[in-house]
Scaffold this active site. Sequence first.
Site, PDB file in Angstrom:
ATOM      1  CE  LYS A 250     -38.893  23.086  51.375  1.00 38.61           C
ATOM      2  NZ  LYS A 250     -38.556  22.486  53.263  1.00 38.61           N
TER       3      LYS A 250
ATOM      4  NE  ARG B 204     -41.237  14.821  59.088  1.00 36.40           N
ATOM      5  CZ  ARG B 204     -40.892  15.729  58.120  1.00 36.40           C
ATOM      6  NH1 ARG B 204     -41.321  15.980  57.371  1.00 36.40           N
ATOM      7  NH2 ARG B 204     -39.358  16.445  58.219  1.00 36.40           N
TER       8      ARG B 204
ATOM      9  CD  GLN C  97     -37.386  21.821  59.198  1.00 36.17           C
ATOM     10  OE1 GLN C  97     -37.892  21.443  60.163  1.00 36.17           O
ATOM     11  NE2 GLN C  97     -36.581  21.185  58.073  1.00 36.17           N
TER      12      GLN C  97
ATOM     13  CG  ASP D  38     -32.255  19.112  52.363  1.00 36.87           C
ATOM     14  OD1 ASP D  38     -33.207  18.068  53.083  1.00 36.87           O
ATOM     15  OD2 ASP D  38     -33.551  20.427  52.794  1.00 36.87           O
TER      16      ASP D  38
END
Length: 407
Positions: A21, A97, A145, A287
């Site tokens: 992903k 978020r 990110q 993660d």
Amino acid sequence: MNIQITAPSSCQTTVKLPASKSISNRALILNALSYSPYDIQNLSDCDDTQVMVQALESNDNHFDIHAAGTAMRFMTAFLSKIVGEWTITGSERMKQRPIGLLVDAIRSLGGRIEYIEKEGFPPLRIFGSALEGGALTLNGDVSSQYISALLMIAPYMKEGLTLTLSGKIISKPYIQMTLQMMKQFGVTAQWKDNIIRVAPSEYKPIAFRVESDWSAASYWYEIAALSPTAKIELQGLQKNSVQGDSQIAKFFIPLGINTQYTQTGIRLTHNGKWCKKLTLDLSDQPDLAQTLVTTCAFKNIPFHFSGLQSLKIKETDRIEALKRELKKLGYPITDIRDSILEWDGTRCEAAKSVSIDTYDDHRMAMAFAPASFIYPGININNPEVVAKSYPAFWDDLKNAGFEIRKQ
């Protein structure tokens, strides 16, 4: 909906893992910025990637990226340089978020973005235009990110971008992944100490193929660790991967699993060794936290995992979610300063009937599924959340001999 899972007595299977992903979503942005005529090969079919495909192919000026955090960050930066007026929103959780750091950064580089509802959070109204660029300082412990989103559009800023990362830099492999992929598309950045420089430039279209997902592989490592006779082959993984989560191969050695690389991927084998306690800094691989926490708990191995500050702002508050769900099973894990999870091996009374809540978080569902080796017939609520990164997960478990019943 929920499902009831019973593990097989022996797990022997070959799995074709989904495409990464993280790589897919970066490739989509770089492909679009290079005006490439090529389709990306082996693109992930997960929800997060599909919403980006739909957004990039849409002729609309309003984008709903649902629960896809990567898409929200990447598309916000991408749209800020595309001339026009755009709005971007998401699920109710997405509206909780924070995105203020990215918005402030883009504004300081010449962009114009407004909050439609709550200050600091989506949805956003973006007025796309040419960005000035220049110098910018961000804390290194923010979500990678944000940093990747800015780096990918940096070549198209008039002055380029000189990005200084202050303090401790977390999730460094994800930033390195972005820079390596930018280089593949023809733009070379300079990273020295804590400063990344991207000069004004243009991407070049290339034919690009996405490799398989090491994050998805982690759940099969957990299954192997909990199944003493497991024989598992995972296809499509590369030894010299750009994915930071490829470190899972190293992390699982003290948990009893060795990794053998083959022409088509990897083979998991047991080494017969178990550590007395596992201590890791997961700043670069947050993660993997859920997989490692649950594996250690189910194998009764005390642990101390640091560098988890980004877990609070993931699909859910993963620190609280792990504490709550593991306590149901009799494992009272604790956290320190919202960045460390640890367990000393102490047990508490487990609930008589357990249903694991997933909190709209794909990794909660997948990390707790292997608990079925220890707790046959365990229930997982809202199992469909795996579509966010690994849509075929339950089918792959069935093919591996797991019994899965809809409740």
